[in-house]
Write a protein that holds these residues in place. Structure first.
Motif, PDB file in Angstrom:
ATOM      1  N   LEU A  43       1.836 -46.313   8.239  1.00 19.98           N
ATOM      2  CA  LEU A  43       3.238 -46.110   8.616  1.00 19.98           C
ATOM      3  C   LEU A  43       3.621 -47.083   9.730  1.00 19.98           C
ATOM      4  O   LEU A  43       2.974 -47.120  10.777  1.00 19.98           O
ATOM      5  N   GLN A  44       4.671 -47.864   9.500  1.00 24.27           N
ATOM      6  CA  GLN A  44       5.058 -48.915  10.445  1.00 24.27           C
ATOM      7  C   GLN A  44       6.319 -48.608  11.235  1.00 24.27           C
ATOM      8  O   GLN A  44       6.432 -48.980  12.396  1.00 24.27           O
ATOM      9  N   ASP A  45       7.319 -47.954  10.603  1.00 21.90           N
ATOM     10  CA  ASP A  45       8.602 -47.780  11.279  1.00 21.90           C
ATOM     11  C   ASP A  45       9.382 -46.602  10.702  1.00 21.90           C
ATOM     12  O   ASP A  45       8.950 -45.956   9.751  1.00 21.90           O
ATOM     13  N   ALA A  46      10.543 -46.353  11.307  1.00 22.82           N
ATOM     14  CA  ALA A  46      11.374 -45.212  10.913  1.00 22.82           C
ATOM     15  C   ALA A  46      11.908 -45.342   9.485  1.00 22.82           C
ATOM     16  O   ALA A  46      12.025 -44.341   8.776  1.00 22.82           O
ATOM     17  N   ARG A  51      11.753 -43.355   3.876  1.00 25.09           N
ATOM     18  CA  ARG A  51      11.450 -43.559   2.445  1.00 25.09           C
ATOM     19  C   ARG A  51      10.304 -42.659   1.989  1.00 25.09           C
ATOM     20  O   ARG A  51      10.313 -42.153   0.869  1.00 25.09           O
ATOM     21  N   ALA A  52       9.329 -42.469   2.843  1.00 22.08           N
ATOM     22  CA  ALA A  52       8.225 -41.560   2.509  1.00 22.08           C
ATOM     23  C   ALA A  52       8.754 -40.131   2.354  1.00 22.08           C
ATOM     24  O   ALA A  52       8.368 -39.411   1.427  1.00 22.08           O
ATOM     25  N   GLY A  53       9.643 -39.732   3.253  1.00 20.97           N
ATOM     26  CA  GLY A  53      10.252 -38.411   3.148  1.00 20.97           C
ATOM     27  C   GLY A  53      11.024 -38.243   1.850  1.00 20.97           C
ATOM     28  O   GLY A  53      10.944 -37.196   1.194  1.00 20.97           O
ATOM     29  N   TRP A  66       9.015 -33.548   7.658  1.00 22.17           N
ATOM     30  CA  TRP A  66       9.168 -34.243   8.936  1.00 22.17           C
ATOM     31  C   TRP A  66       8.084 -35.302   8.989  1.00 22.17           C
ATOM     32  O   TRP A  66       6.910 -35.004   8.807  1.00 22.17           O
ATOM     33  N   ILE A  67       8.479 -36.524   9.259  1.00 20.70           N
ATOM     34  CA  ILE A  67       7.512 -37.608   9.450  1.00 20.70           C
ATOM     35  C   ILE A  67       7.910 -38.341  10.722  1.00 20.70           C
ATOM     36  O   ILE A  67       9.028 -38.837  10.840  1.00 20.70           O
ATOM     37  N   ASP A  68       6.995 -38.394  11.683  1.00 20.74           N
ATOM     38  CA  ASP A  68       7.244 -39.034  12.966  1.00 20.74           C
ATOM     39  C   ASP A  68       6.562 -40.402  12.967  1.00 20.74           C
ATOM     40  O   ASP A  68       5.329 -40.483  12.989  1.00 20.74           O
ATOM     41  N   PRO A  69       7.344 -41.476  12.947  1.00 22.73           N
ATOM     42  CA  PRO A  69       6.724 -42.809  12.923  1.00 22.73           C
ATOM     43  C   PRO A  69       6.001 -43.147  14.221  1.00 22.73           C
ATOM     44  O   PRO A  69       5.109 -43.993  14.222  1.00 22.73           O
ATOM     45  N   GLY A  70       6.345 -42.485  15.312  1.00 19.25           N
ATOM     46  CA  GLY A  70       5.696 -42.764  16.595  1.00 19.25           C
ATOM     47  C   GLY A  70       4.245 -42.328  16.634  1.00 19.25           C
ATOM     48  O   GLY A  70       3.378 -43.066  17.082  1.00 19.25           O
ATOM     49  N   LEU A  93       3.153 -41.532  -2.173  1.00 11.64           N
ATOM     50  CA  LEU A  93       3.353 -42.525  -1.116  1.00 11.64           C
ATOM     51  C   LEU A  93       2.765 -43.899  -1.445  1.00 11.64           C
ATOM     52  O   LEU A  93       2.936 -44.846  -0.677  1.00 11.64           O
ATOM     53  N   ALA A  94       2.103 -44.020  -2.571  1.00 16.61           N
ATOM     54  CA  ALA A  94       1.384 -45.252  -2.921  1.00 16.61           C
ATOM     55  C   ALA A  94       2.297 -46.479  -2.971  1.00 16.61           C
ATOM     56  O   ALA A  94       1.915 -47.556  -2.499  1.00 16.61           O
ATOM     57  N   ASP A  95       3.499 -46.327  -3.528  1.00 20.75           N
ATOM     58  CA  ASP A  95       4.410 -47.474  -3.629  1.00 20.75           C
ATOM     59  C   ASP A  95       4.833 -48.010  -2.262  1.00 20.75           C
ATOM     60  O   ASP A  95       5.269 -49.161  -2.156  1.00 20.75           O
ATOM     61  N   LEU A  96       4.699 -47.183  -1.236  1.00 25.22           N
ATOM     62  CA  LEU A  96       5.044 -47.603   0.123  1.00 25.22           C
ATOM     63  C   LEU A  96       3.830 -48.130   0.881  1.00 25.22           C
ATOM     64  O   LEU A  96       3.931 -48.507   2.046  1.00 25.22           O
ATOM     65  N   GLY A  97       2.665 -48.132   0.241  1.00 33.40           N
ATOM     66  CA  GLY A  97       1.443 -48.587   0.884  1.00 33.40           C
ATOM     67  C   GLY A  97       0.900 -47.584   1.895  1.00 33.40           C
ATOM     68  O   GLY A  97       0.211 -47.975   2.839  1.00 33.40           O
ATOM     69  N   LEU A  98       1.198 -46.305   1.691  1.00 31.13           N
ATOM     70  CA  LEU A  98       0.781 -45.271   2.639  1.00 31.13           C
ATOM     71  C   LEU A  98      -0.225 -44.323   2.002  1.00 31.13           C
ATOM     72  O   LEU A  98      -0.224 -44.121   0.795  1.00 31.13           O
TER      73      LEU A  98
END
Length: 128
Positions: A43-46, A51-53, A66-70, A93-98
């Motif tokens: 996970l890199q950013d908001a 998108r993951a959400g 809820w996903i907190d990028p921090g 989440l695979a398409d997002l590289g997560l």
């Protein structure tokens, strides 16, 4: 004189929608959701978190996300009968590289939110 039903259509639709939502909430009150916590790797950013959400919300058994990028934490509320597991989440989440790790599933929702420490996979200090 021709009587139009068009002005009555919107209130009827709104009433039906309200009834559906109230019945859904009533059913959910009797069966509390399960809670899934995990650390999201990659996970890199908001924007990526959003998108993951969205990807996780495509499942009908996911109630809240809820996903907190921090701190790279993810918290889900799912229906108790949900079969959502690590492999299913990773596939979404695979398409997002997560991917997720440190996944924990509980039959009840924590009264006080505690994020997972990404280094130890243990509950961290409550987020206040």
């Amino acid at each position: 004189m021709v009587l139009s039903l068009r002005p009555l259509l919107l209130p009827i639709v709104l009433l039906a929608a309200f009834f559906h939502v109230s019945q859904t909430l009533k059913a959910q009150k009797h069966t509390p959701p399960n809670q899934i916590k995990a650390v999201v790797e990659g996970l890199q950013d908001a924007l990526q978190a959003r998108r993951a959400g969205e990807a996780l919300r495509t499942r009908k058994d996911v109630l809240k996300v809820w996903i907190d990028p921090g701190n790279r934490n993810m918290l889900l509320h799912v229906l108790p009968e949900s079969d959502l597991d690590k492999s299913a989440i990773d596939a979404l989440l695979a398409d997002l590289g997560l991917t997720v790790r440190c996944m924990q599933r509980r039959d009840e929702v924590d009264k006080e939110l505690q994020w997972l420490d990404p280094g130890t996979c243990q509950d961290a200090t409550p987020n206040k």
